[in-house]
Structure formats: structure tokens, C-alpha cells
Design an enzyme around this catalytic site. Structure first.
Site, PDB file in Angstrom:
ATOM      1  N   TYR A 164      29.957 -17.956 -22.327  1.00 14.78           N
ATOM      2  CA  TYR A 164      30.914 -16.838 -22.293  1.00 14.78           C
ATOM      3  C   TYR A 164      32.177 -17.186 -23.071  1.00 14.78           C
ATOM      4  O   TYR A 164      32.578 -16.472 -23.991  1.00 14.78           O
ATOM      5  CB  TYR A 164      31.273 -16.476 -20.841  1.00 14.78           C
ATOM      6  CG  TYR A 164      32.550 -15.661 -20.724  1.00 14.78           C
ATOM      7  CD1 TYR A 164      32.611 -14.360 -21.207  1.00 14.78           C
ATOM      8  CD2 TYR A 164      33.712 -16.206 -20.150  1.00 14.78           C
ATOM      9  CE1 TYR A 164      33.789 -13.605 -21.126  1.00 14.78           C
ATOM     10  CE2 TYR A 164      34.884 -15.471 -20.059  1.00 14.78           C
ATOM     11  CZ  TYR A 164      34.920 -14.174 -20.550  1.00 14.78           C
ATOM     12  OH  TYR A 164      36.081 -13.434 -20.478  1.00 14.78           O
TER      13      TYR A 164
ATOM     14  N   LYS B 155      33.824 -15.721 -26.642  1.00 11.30           N
ATOM     15  CA  LYS B 155      35.162 -15.132 -26.747  1.00 11.30           C
ATOM     16  C   LYS B 155      35.996 -15.886 -27.790  1.00 11.30           C
ATOM     17  O   LYS B 155      36.783 -15.288 -28.520  1.00 11.30           O
ATOM     18  CB  LYS B 155      35.872 -15.156 -25.379  1.00 11.30           C
ATOM     19  CG  LYS B 155      35.272 -14.261 -24.313  1.00 11.30           C
ATOM     20  CD  LYS B 155      35.339 -12.775 -24.622  1.00 11.30           C
ATOM     21  CE  LYS B 155      36.735 -12.199 -24.532  1.00 11.30           C
ATOM     22  NZ  LYS B 155      36.718 -10.719 -24.728  1.00 11.30           N
TER      23      LYS B 155
ATOM     24  N   THR C  71      40.726 -14.295 -23.388  1.00 14.75           N
ATOM     25  CA  THR C  71      40.814 -14.978 -22.096  1.00 14.75           C
ATOM     26  C   THR C  71      41.394 -16.384 -22.249  1.00 14.75           C
ATOM     27  O   THR C  71      41.232 -17.012 -23.308  1.00 14.75           O
ATOM     28  CB  THR C  71      39.397 -15.076 -21.474  1.00 14.75           C
ATOM     29  OG1 THR C  71      39.396 -16.061 -20.449  1.00 14.75           O
ATOM     30  CG2 THR C  71      38.343 -15.484 -22.494  1.00 14.75           C
ATOM     31  N   ASP C  72      42.010 -16.867 -21.183  1.00 16.33           N
ATOM     32  CA  ASP C  72      42.516 -18.251 -21.204  1.00 16.33           C
ATOM     33  C   ASP C  72      41.365 -19.262 -21.260  1.00 16.33           C
ATOM     34  O   ASP C  72      41.576 -20.442 -21.547  1.00 16.33           O
ATOM     35  CB  ASP C  72      43.407 -18.526 -19.982  1.00 16.33           C
ATOM     36  CG  ASP C  72      42.706 -18.366 -18.639  1.00 16.33           C
ATOM     37  OD1 ASP C  72      41.537 -17.916 -18.599  1.00 16.33           O
ATOM     38  OD2 ASP C  72      43.334 -18.695 -17.604  1.00 16.33           O
ATOM     39  N   GLU C  73      40.127 -18.782 -20.985  1.00 16.51           N
ATOM     40  CA  GLU C  73      38.989 -19.705 -20.955  1.00 16.51           C
ATOM     41  C   GLU C  73      38.671 -20.273 -22.336  1.00 16.51           C
ATOM     42  O   GLU C  73      37.942 -21.257 -22.446  1.00 16.51           O
ATOM     43  CB  GLU C  73      37.763 -19.022 -20.335  1.00 16.51           C
ATOM     44  CG  GLU C  73      38.070 -18.555 -18.923  1.00 16.51           C
ATOM     45  CD  GLU C  73      36.867 -18.110 -18.111  1.00 16.51           C
ATOM     46  OE1 GLU C  73      35.764 -18.578 -18.369  1.00 16.51           O
ATOM     47  OE2 GLU C  73      37.074 -17.293 -17.195  1.00 16.51           O
TER      48      GLU C  73
END
Ligand code: NAD
Ligand code: TYD
Length: 341
Positions: free
Chosen positions: A153, A157, A125-127
Site C-alpha cells: 500500500y 502511494k 499518507t505519512d506511510e
């Protein structure tokens, strides 16, 4: 070609399975999914009976089961979607995020090493890059941006991404990683912004907007994400990271108003509520690498994609009503309990 798809009963994984079975008749897809609250076999109803598809209910943390699947199926490719995926839930209870997202990924990496695969692909994810300031619209995440996750979260990741890259460097495992922005489309569990707002608006329930609603996300249709993933599986280079984005930055409040307008509902349904702790301000992804290396760019127009998604939720009321009525688990037992034992 046999592809092991983990987390394929969730939102993006099920869209990916449909996409691949429609575009590659000669592939076999094997899905392992724990069927957590977010996993739903109805997402795979259309393919469950196909001879080139197999579903296994199970946990990616279960080493014995994972090894057994590798022995039985000898997958050429593993694509790892399985995750706890919701930021708000990770704030409430990080434990399961570390179990599945980090340790589960390790189990899959070990099996991929032990049995040998042509490719291990991690759906990230870009997060992992943290957030960007609202007032610097010129800045976007590139594959070289520092990793600076904000939530349990995104931290889980990020840890998984680093483990995947370490298995490449240390053991030579042929890996790729993709980091995508916020997805929307059919089969999204109604806890994420767009799916939740559609259903609440439809039911004339308040739409809870965090803070002032000015946080920005870059929305991509899940179909575009699946297409990009397929290209990376076919042409991506080992050890590389690829960013996938929608080139479509929107404030949350803008999206909420678009949904209300499309459904003909009043803006009085909007409720500004207490902000999410550590709430990331803005995500924006540069798709330059995907464009340069593969000529890929997102194709679905947002207005059109959102309208189609709203229509999908209107046409598939029983799908989400079962979920929000807590009926899904009963449905699962009734429908599949015996068949999957
Ligand atoms: P989702 O929550 O809809 O689906 C996750 C699936 O994984 C579910 O079917 C669930 O049952 C399964 N699962 C969870 N724990 C498991 C375990 N221990 N073993 C086996 N299966 C397990 O999530 P999603 O939105 O489809 O996201 C899929 C992947 O894409 C995730 O890795 C997520 O981090 C990543 N991602 C999502 C987005 C997004 O906008 N939704 C954006 C970028 C990346
Ligand atoms: P979400 O869909 O949870 O994705 P993520 O946090 O992974 O980007 O949230 C998207 C944006 O919408 C985020 O800025 C938080 C906001 N949001 C709300 O304002 N209200 C809500 O009820 C939800 C679920 C999200």
C-alpha cells in the site's frame, strides 16, 4: 470553481465533499468513484440531489471516461482521494493497489495536463516515510524525511507521489501533495482500527489486536484533515508537499481500551493476534510547515472526537450493519442501479 473529487464515496472523500459543500456554496463538486467495496453512495446521500453536485460511477483507470468528464466539466481543481487504502488487503493482493494508486493517478495527471487545471492535489499518507522507532519519541516525519515505504500500500502511494512531482518538474503541472496521518471519524469503513473496534465491541465480538498492541499511530479527526486540505487548495504553493498530523500519538492498545470503556464493555474482549507482516512501529508527523505557512493546526480534541465518532456509529447502525451483512451491494442496486445507468 469546479472541483473534481476522485474517490469521494469513501471515508475521507465523502467527508471532504460535505465539508466543501457546507463551506463553499458557489463551488461545483463532481465526484468520480468506482464504488469498490469501500465506496458507499450512502456516504453522499445528503448531497446527491444538490444542483452543484454530480456523481459519476467510474474507474480512474478508465482514460476514456476520465477524459469525457474533463471535457464535460472543465474542472479547475482535481483532488485525488481514489485509492485502495487498506494495508492488510495490500499484503494479501498488491495488484489492484498498483493499478488504482499508481496507474489511476497517471491517468488523472495526463488528463489534467491535456485539458489544463489550476491545481492537481494528491491526497497522500505519512506511510510513505516508513516508520519511526518506538524508543525515539523525539523523532517526527518532516516533508524532508526520506521516502521508505514498508507495505505494498505505502509503496504504491509513494510511487504515485513521485509521479505527481515528476509531472510538475517535467511538464510544469501545478501540483501539491499532502501526507496525512491516520484519520478517524464518521463513514470510515469498518476494517480500520477505530471503526472495526467500535463495531466489534458493540457486538461483543473479540477485538483483534496485532502483536503486543504497542505500535503507535498519530490520529487526526477527518474534519481537521478536510480543513487542512481546503487550505492547501486555496493557499498551497505549486510543487510543494505538506504534512498533516493530529499531534496525537497513541498506542493501539490504549485506543482499544478507550473504546471499550466508552461502550462499557469488558477488556476480556481483547485478543492479541499474530502480528501484521512488516508492521510499521510508529508514525509521527511534524505539523510545523502547515502551522508556519498557514497557521493551521488540528483542533478536534481526541477524547471528544472519539466519543462523537462512537456515538455516530451507535446512531448509524443501519449504515454499518448493511456493510457487515453484505447487504450493501444489494442496497446499491435496488436504490441506485437504474438511476445511475
Ligand atoms: P477509502 O478506502 O475509504 O475510500 C477510497 C475510495 O476510492 C472508495 O470510495 C473507492 O470506491 C474509491 N476507489 C477505489 N479505487 C478506485 C478507482 N480505481 N477509481 C475510482 N474510485 C476508486 O479510503 P480513505 O480512508 O477515504 O482514503 C482516501 C485517501 O486518503 C486515499 O488516497 C488514502 O491513501 C489517503 N489517506 C488515508 C488515510 C486514512 O487514515 N484513512 C490517511 C492518510 C491518507
Ligand atoms: P489501520 O487502521 O489498518 O491503519 P494503518 O495500518 O494504515 O496505520 O491500523 C492501525 C493500527 O492498528 C496498526 O498498527 C495496525 C493495528 N490494527 C490492529 O491491531 N488490529 C486490527 O484489526 C487492525 C485493522 C489494525
Amino acid at each position: 470553481m469546479t472541483i473534481l473529487v476522485t474517490g469521494g464515496a469513501g471515508f475521507i472523500g465523502s467527508n471532504f465533499i460535505h465539508y466543501m459543500l457546507e463551506n463553499h456554496y458557489d463551488y461545483k463538486l463532481v465526484c468520480i468513484d468506482k464504488l469498490t467495496y469501500a465506496g458507499n453512495l450512502r456516504n453522499l446521500e445528503k448531497v446527491l440531489g444538490k444542483s452543484n453536485f454530480r456523481f459519476v460511477k467510474g474507474d480512474i483507470c478508465d482514460r476514456e471516461l476520465v477524459n469525457k468528464i474533463f471535457e464535460e466539466e472543465s474542472p479547475d481543481v482535481v483532488i485525488n482521494f481514489a485509492a485502495e487504502s487498506h494495508v492488510d488487503r495490500s499484503i494479501e493482493n498488491p495488484d489492484v493497489f498498483l493499478m488504482t494508486n499508481v496507474l489511476g493517478t497517471q491517468v488523472l495527471l495526463d488528463a489534467s495536463r491535456k485539458y489544463g487545471v489550476k491545481r492537481f492535489h494528491q491526497v497522500s499518507t505519512d506511510e510513505v516515510y516508513g516508520d519511526l522507532p518506538l524508543e525515539r519519541r523525539d523523532l517526527k516525519f518532516t516533508e524532508e524525511s526520506p521516502l521508505k515505504p514498508s507495505s505494498p500500500y505505502s509503496a504504491s502511494k509513494t510511487a504515485a507521489d513521485l509521479l505527481v512531482l515528476a509531472y510538475h518538474r517535467t511538464y510544469g503541472l501545478p501540483v501539491t501533495i499532502s501526507r496525512c496521518s491516520n484519520n478517524y471519524g464518521p463513514y470510515q469503513f469498518p476494517e480500520k482500527l477505530i471503526s472495526l473496534m467500535i463495531i466489534n465491541a458493540f457486538n461483543n465480538k473479540p477485538l483483534p489486536v496485532y502483536g503486543d498492541g504497542k505500535n503507535v499511530r498519530d490520529w487526526i479527526h477527518v474534519k481537521d484533515h478536510c480543513e487542512a486540505l481546503n487550505i492547501i487548495l486555496q493557499k498551497g504553493k505549486e510543487g510543494e508537499v505538506y504534512n498533516i498530523g493530529g499531534n496525537n500519538e497513541r498506542e493501539n492498545i490504549e485506543i482499544v481500551k478507550m473504546i471499550l470503556k466508552e461502550l462499557g464493555k469488558p477488556e476480556e474482549l481483547i485478543r492479541f493476534v499474530k502480528d501484521r507482516p512488516g508492521h510499521d512501529k510508529r508514525y509521527a508527523i511534524s505539523t510545523a510547515k502547515m502551522e508556519k505557512e498557514f497557521g493551521w493546526h488540528p483542533k478536534v480534541d481526541f477524547e471528544q472526537g472519539l466519543r462523537e465518532t462512537i456515538n455516530w456509529y451507535l446512531e448509524n447502525r443501519d449504515w454499518w450493519e448493511e456493510i457487515i451483512n453484505g447487504e450493501y451491494m444489494k442496497y446499491y442496486e435496488r436504490m441506485y442501479g437504474e438511476r445511475l445507468k
